[in-house]
Design a protein around this motif. Structure first.
Motif, PDB file in Angstrom:
ATOM      1  N   MET A   1       1.094   3.726  -3.119  1.00  0.00           N
ATOM      2  CA  MET A   1       0.695   5.114  -2.912  1.00  0.00           C
ATOM      3  C   MET A   1       1.804   6.062  -3.373  1.00  0.00           C
ATOM      4  O   MET A   1       1.543   7.065  -4.051  1.00  0.00           O
ATOM      5  CB  MET A   1       0.364   5.389  -1.446  1.00  0.00           C
TER       6      MET A   1
ATOM      7  N   GLY B   1      -3.734   6.341   7.288  1.00  0.00           N
ATOM      8  CA  GLY B   1      -4.027   4.911   7.165  1.00  0.00           C
ATOM      9  C   GLY B   1      -2.816   4.120   6.720  1.00  0.00           C
ATOM     10  O   GLY B   1      -2.531   3.030   7.229  1.00  0.00           O
ATOM     11  N   THR B   2      -2.067   4.664   5.789  1.00  0.00           N
ATOM     12  CA  THR B   2      -0.863   4.006   5.299  1.00  0.00           C
ATOM     13  C   THR B   2       0.197   3.921   6.388  1.00  0.00           C
ATOM     14  O   THR B   2       0.873   2.896   6.532  1.00  0.00           O
ATOM     15  CB  THR B   2      -0.331   4.743   4.058  1.00  0.00           C
TER      16      THR B   2
ATOM     17  N   MET C   1      -6.118  11.494   5.262  1.00  0.00           N
ATOM     18  CA  MET C   1      -6.698  10.250   5.774  1.00  0.00           C
ATOM     19  C   MET C   1      -5.965   9.041   5.182  1.00  0.00           C
ATOM     20  O   MET C   1      -5.662   8.085   5.884  1.00  0.00           O
ATOM     21  CB  MET C   1      -8.177  10.183   5.431  1.00  0.00           C
ATOM     22  N   ARG C   2      -5.648   9.093   3.904  1.00  0.00           N
ATOM     23  CA  ARG C   2      -4.940   7.992   3.256  1.00  0.00           C
ATOM     24  C   ARG C   2      -3.514   7.877   3.785  1.00  0.00           C
ATOM     25  O   ARG C   2      -3.004   6.781   3.996  1.00  0.00           O
ATOM     26  CB  ARG C   2      -4.933   8.187   1.741  1.00  0.00           C
ATOM     27  N   VAL C   3      -2.870   9.011   4.025  1.00  0.00           N
ATOM     28  CA  VAL C   3      -1.506   9.002   4.564  1.00  0.00           C
ATOM     29  C   VAL C   3      -1.513   8.389   5.965  1.00  0.00           C
ATOM     30  O   VAL C   3      -0.680   7.534   6.278  1.00  0.00           O
ATOM     31  CB  VAL C   3      -0.904  10.426   4.584  1.00  0.00           C
TER      32      VAL C   3
ATOM     33  N   GLU D   1      -1.076  11.465  -8.708  1.00  0.00           N
ATOM     34  CA  GLU D   1      -2.360  11.290  -8.041  1.00  0.00           C
ATOM     35  C   GLU D   1      -2.395  12.115  -6.758  1.00  0.00           C
ATOM     36  O   GLU D   1      -1.366  12.354  -6.128  1.00  0.00           O
ATOM     37  CB  GLU D   1      -2.593   9.807  -7.717  1.00  0.00           C
ATOM     38  N   ASN D   2      -3.593  12.534  -6.381  1.00  0.00           N
ATOM     39  CA  ASN D   2      -3.777  13.260  -5.126  1.00  0.00           C
ATOM     40  C   ASN D   2      -3.953  12.279  -3.987  1.00  0.00           C
ATOM     41  O   ASN D   2      -4.647  11.269  -4.135  1.00  0.00           O
ATOM     42  CB  ASN D   2      -5.008  14.175  -5.209  1.00  0.00           C
ATOM     43  N   VAL D   3      -3.346  12.583  -2.845  1.00  0.00           N
ATOM     44  CA  VAL D   3      -3.466  11.729  -1.667  1.00  0.00           C
ATOM     45  C   VAL D   3      -3.956  12.586  -0.510  1.00  0.00           C
ATOM     46  O   VAL D   3      -3.391  13.639  -0.227  1.00  0.00           O
ATOM     47  CB  VAL D   3      -2.102  11.080  -1.315  1.00  0.00           C
ATOM     48  N   THR D   4      -5.002  12.126   0.147  1.00  0.00           N
ATOM     49  CA  THR D   4      -5.563  12.857   1.275  1.00  0.00           C
ATOM     50  C   THR D   4      -4.805  12.520   2.553  1.00  0.00           C
ATOM     51  O   THR D   4      -4.103  11.498   2.627  1.00  0.00           O
ATOM     52  CB  THR D   4      -7.040  12.496   1.468  1.00  0.00           C
TER      53      THR D   4
ATOM     54  N   PHE E   1       0.838  -1.201   0.000  1.00  0.00           N
ATOM     55  CA  PHE E   1       0.000   0.000   0.000  1.00  0.00           C
ATOM     56  C   PHE E   1       0.873   1.250   0.000  1.00  0.00           C
ATOM     57  O   PHE E   1       0.570   2.233  -0.666  1.00  0.00           O
ATOM     58  CB  PHE E   1      -0.918   0.032   1.227  1.00  0.00           C
TER      59      PHE E   1
END
Length: 124
Positions: free
Chosen positions: A91, A109-110, A105-107, A100-103, A87
């Motif tokens: 990412m 979670g990663t 929240m995704r950071v 790609e855009n990364v929020t 992941f």
């Protein structure tokens, strides 16, 4: 866990992420996009002649062969959580190579996935 096994686990995860990147490049191709709008048969035929799709599948096949060797050396419950690192790599590929855009929240979670991988690795 030996350094060799850990290195091969990480190589397998990286190879799998590379396969994802190459497959994404394959489906993003204009010819592939047009075929996907036309239907299933056209999509399958376009995928069958796409160099990126073939390269992605070959990379996956190599990573699976390596993964089988890893599983012969390490408990599944130890090895499999490292797949979560895919992941992170995926990412990073999305952000750095595909813009790609990364929020946030995704950071977060990663980062939680990374923390879990560290804990599992240290317990082996």
């Amino acid at each position: 866990m030996s350094i060799l096994v850990l290195g091969l686990i990480l190589l397998t995860v990286f190879a799998s992420a590379c396969a994802q990147l190459v497959l994404k490049l394959g489906v993003a191709d204009e010819k592939m996009q047009a075929a996907m709008q036309s239907g299933l048969v056209e999509s399958v035929l376009a995928a069958a002649i796409s160099p990126f799709i073939w390269l992605g599948l070959i990379i996956y096949a190599l990573s699976v062969a390596l993964w089988l060797w890893v599983l012969s050396k390490v408990d599944l419950s130890v090895a499999y959580p490292f797949v979560g690192l895919g992941f992170v790599v995926t990412m990073l590929f999305g952000v750095l190579l595909l813009n790609e855009n990364v929020t946030m929240m995704r950071v977060v979670g990663t980062l939680l996935i990374v923390g879990g991988c560290v804990l599992v690795g240290r317990s082996a």
